[in-house]
Design a protein around this motif. Structure first.
Motif, short mmCIF file in Angstrom:
data_model
loop_
_atom_site.label_atom_id
_atom_site.label_comp_id
_atom_site.label_asym_id
_atom_site.label_seq_id
_atom_site.Cartn_x
_atom_site.Cartn_y
_atom_site.Cartn_z
N UNK A 24 -7.96 36.52 -67.60
CA UNK A 24 -8.82 35.60 -66.86
C UNK A 24 -7.95 34.45 -66.35
N UNK A 25 -8.40 33.84 -65.26
CA UNK A 25 -7.72 32.64 -64.77
C UNK A 25 -8.58 31.43 -65.05
N UNK A 26 -7.95 30.39 -65.55
CA UNK A 26 -8.67 29.16 -65.90
C UNK A 26 -8.19 28.01 -65.03
N UNK A 27 -9.15 27.35 -64.41
CA UNK A 27 -8.85 26.09 -63.71
C UNK A 27 -8.74 25.01 -64.78
N UNK A 28 -7.55 24.47 -64.97
CA UNK A 28 -7.29 23.58 -66.08
C UNK A 28 -7.86 22.18 -65.84
N UNK A 29 -8.45 21.62 -66.87
CA UNK A 29 -8.87 20.21 -66.86
C UNK A 29 -7.95 19.38 -67.75
N UNK A 30 -7.53 19.96 -68.89
CA UNK A 30 -6.74 19.20 -69.85
C UNK A 30 -5.75 20.15 -70.53
N UNK A 31 -4.51 19.71 -70.67
CA UNK A 31 -3.47 20.47 -71.35
C UNK A 31 -3.08 19.73 -72.63
N UNK A 32 -2.92 20.47 -73.73
CA UNK A 32 -2.55 19.87 -75.01
C UNK A 32 -1.08 20.09 -75.32
N UNK A 33 -0.40 19.04 -75.72
CA UNK A 33 1.03 19.09 -76.05
C UNK A 33 1.20 19.20 -77.56
N UNK A 34 2.11 20.09 -77.99
CA UNK A 34 2.40 20.30 -79.41
C UNK A 34 3.90 20.24 -79.67
N UNK A 35 4.31 19.99 -80.93
CA UNK A 35 5.74 20.02 -81.24
C UNK A 35 6.43 21.33 -80.84
N UNK A 36 5.73 22.46 -80.91
CA UNK A 36 6.38 23.72 -80.52
C UNK A 36 6.75 23.72 -79.03
N UNK A 37 5.99 22.98 -78.22
CA UNK A 37 6.34 22.88 -76.80
C UNK A 37 7.64 22.12 -76.62
N UNK A 38 7.84 21.08 -77.44
CA UNK A 38 9.10 20.33 -77.41
C UNK A 38 10.26 21.22 -77.84
N UNK A 39 10.02 21.99 -78.90
CA UNK A 39 11.08 22.84 -79.44
C UNK A 39 11.47 23.93 -78.45
N UNK A 40 10.50 24.46 -77.72
CA UNK A 40 10.82 25.47 -76.70
C UNK A 40 11.66 24.85 -75.59
N UNK A 41 11.31 23.62 -75.19
CA UNK A 41 12.05 22.96 -74.10
C UNK A 41 13.47 22.59 -74.51
N UNK A 42 13.66 22.22 -75.77
CA UNK A 42 14.99 21.78 -76.23
C UNK A 42 15.86 22.91 -76.76
N UNK A 43 15.31 24.12 -76.90
CA UNK A 43 16.09 25.22 -77.46
C UNK A 43 16.25 25.12 -78.95
N UNK A 44 15.22 24.61 -79.64
CA UNK A 44 15.23 24.40 -81.09
C UNK A 44 15.67 25.66 -81.84
N UNK A 45 15.13 26.81 -81.47
CA UNK A 45 15.45 28.03 -82.21
C UNK A 45 15.70 29.23 -81.32
#
Length: 327
Positions: free
Chosen positions: A31-52
């Motif tokens: 399904x496609x969702x028209x986004x109203x709000x996105x939630x940020x989590x520590x795992x999103x930071x870790x993915x961006x920084x190459x944590x693992x």
């Protein structure tokens, strides 16, 4: 569509961009969702920084959690879902595109109906925190009438754990590190709030439980708190650890002491939790929402254009509560 993305891993202000990208189309089972709000989590930071792990795709639209309205479906028989308000989990897991965009395509089951009286802010605060907290609390059975200790009770997962545990009928103690955190934990419904830096946590737990200890511990830093956890734990109790400061962190375990306790040490990484358990969690989370008992603390909400600032604030630890991106 307007979306945030990065083409390489690194610091938020160096790699995160916001631009117009092609609008995705749903395929079979999606399904496609028209986004109203996105939630940020520590795992999103870790993915961006190459944590693992390195970049799994050449370009990534980040964020696993969010809330919005279904506006297109891949299967004609799902057409009845168009216009449905939903909360989303694991949008970007194994996929290049997450919720930091005007539209996101997800597997149909990852878009969960959101009750009409529940805000998109609350919906975007579910996902990883609520599913993780549920697994920590309920993986070993019902907690009605049980005693729970939430280490870091004002954190995002910690608050989710307090809210869900109280909804389920548990007695809940929470540890915090300052007055602001104490206020958040109390607002979530914790029966006992203890300052981890200044209070005798084990002594207070033993006093309030008549030396029986707690049956479940939801643990944000098991490496630092294991001795304290064992001092607070009931015989046969469970310690559920869901976070690590570094990918290389290791844990030394006092085997005899753990054996005497008969304790279970559970590690929770939400992406590897069985789908059956997630379905159970979603049922409980939906019931908790319907009862009006789930009210997470939002610490920061910014526009998509300021996504790098949101990432930096969460990374620096300057925000207490959920970080949301308004799309």
């Amino acid at each position: 569509m307007r979306a945030a993305y990065y083409d390489r891993q690194g610091p938020a202000d160096e790699v995160l961009c916001v631009a117009e990208l092609p609008t995705p189309q749903p395929g079979p089972g999606e399904v496609r969702v028209r986004m109203h709000m996105s939630g940020l989590n520590p795992t999103d930071l870790k993915a961006r920084t190459g944590f693992s792990a390195p970049m799994p795709f050449p370009r990534i639209i980040p964020h696993q959690d969010g809330a919005g309205v279904i506006d297109a479906v891949g299967d004609p028989e799902e057409a009845g879902r168009i216009g449905q308000r939903v909360w989303i989990y694991e949008a970007q897991y194994g996929r290049a595109s997450g919720t930091a965009a005007a539209f996101v395509v997800v597997p149909a089951g990852h878009a969960v109906p959101l009750p009409g009286d529940v805000s998109f802010e609350v919906g975007a605060s579910l996902g990883i925190p609520a599913l993780t907290a549920h697994r920590c609390l309920f993986a070993d059975g019902d907690i009605n009438g049980r005693r729970v200790l939430v280490q870091g009770g004002a954190g995002v997962v910690g608050t989710a754990a307090v809210l869900l545990a109280k909804w389920a009928g548990a007695w809940v103690a929470a540890t915090v590190m300052n007055a602001e955190q104490a206020s958040i934990a109390r607002a979530a419904g914790a029966d006992l709030v203890l300052d981890r830096l200044n209070d005798d946590v084990a002594g207070a737990i033993n006093t309030h439980t008549r030396r029986a200890g707690v049956d479940r511990i939801v643990e944000v830093n098991v490496r630092a708190n294991l001795d304290l956890d064992l001092a607070c734990l009931a015989s046969g109790g469970v310690i559920s650890a869901y976070a690590a400061a570094q990918a290389t962190d290791e844990l030394s375990l006092p085997l005899l002491r753990a054996m005497v306790h008969g304790c279970v040490l559970r590690f929770v990484y939400i992406y590897s939790v069985p789908q059956e358990a997630k379905i159970h969690a979603i049922r409980d989370i939906t019931a908790c929402l319907a009862s009006g008992a789930y009210s997470p603390h939002v610490g920061l909400k910014v526009d998509l254009q300021k996504i790098a600032e949101a990432h930096q604030a969460l990374e620096a630890g300057t925000v207490m509560g959920k970080v949301l991106i308004a799309i």
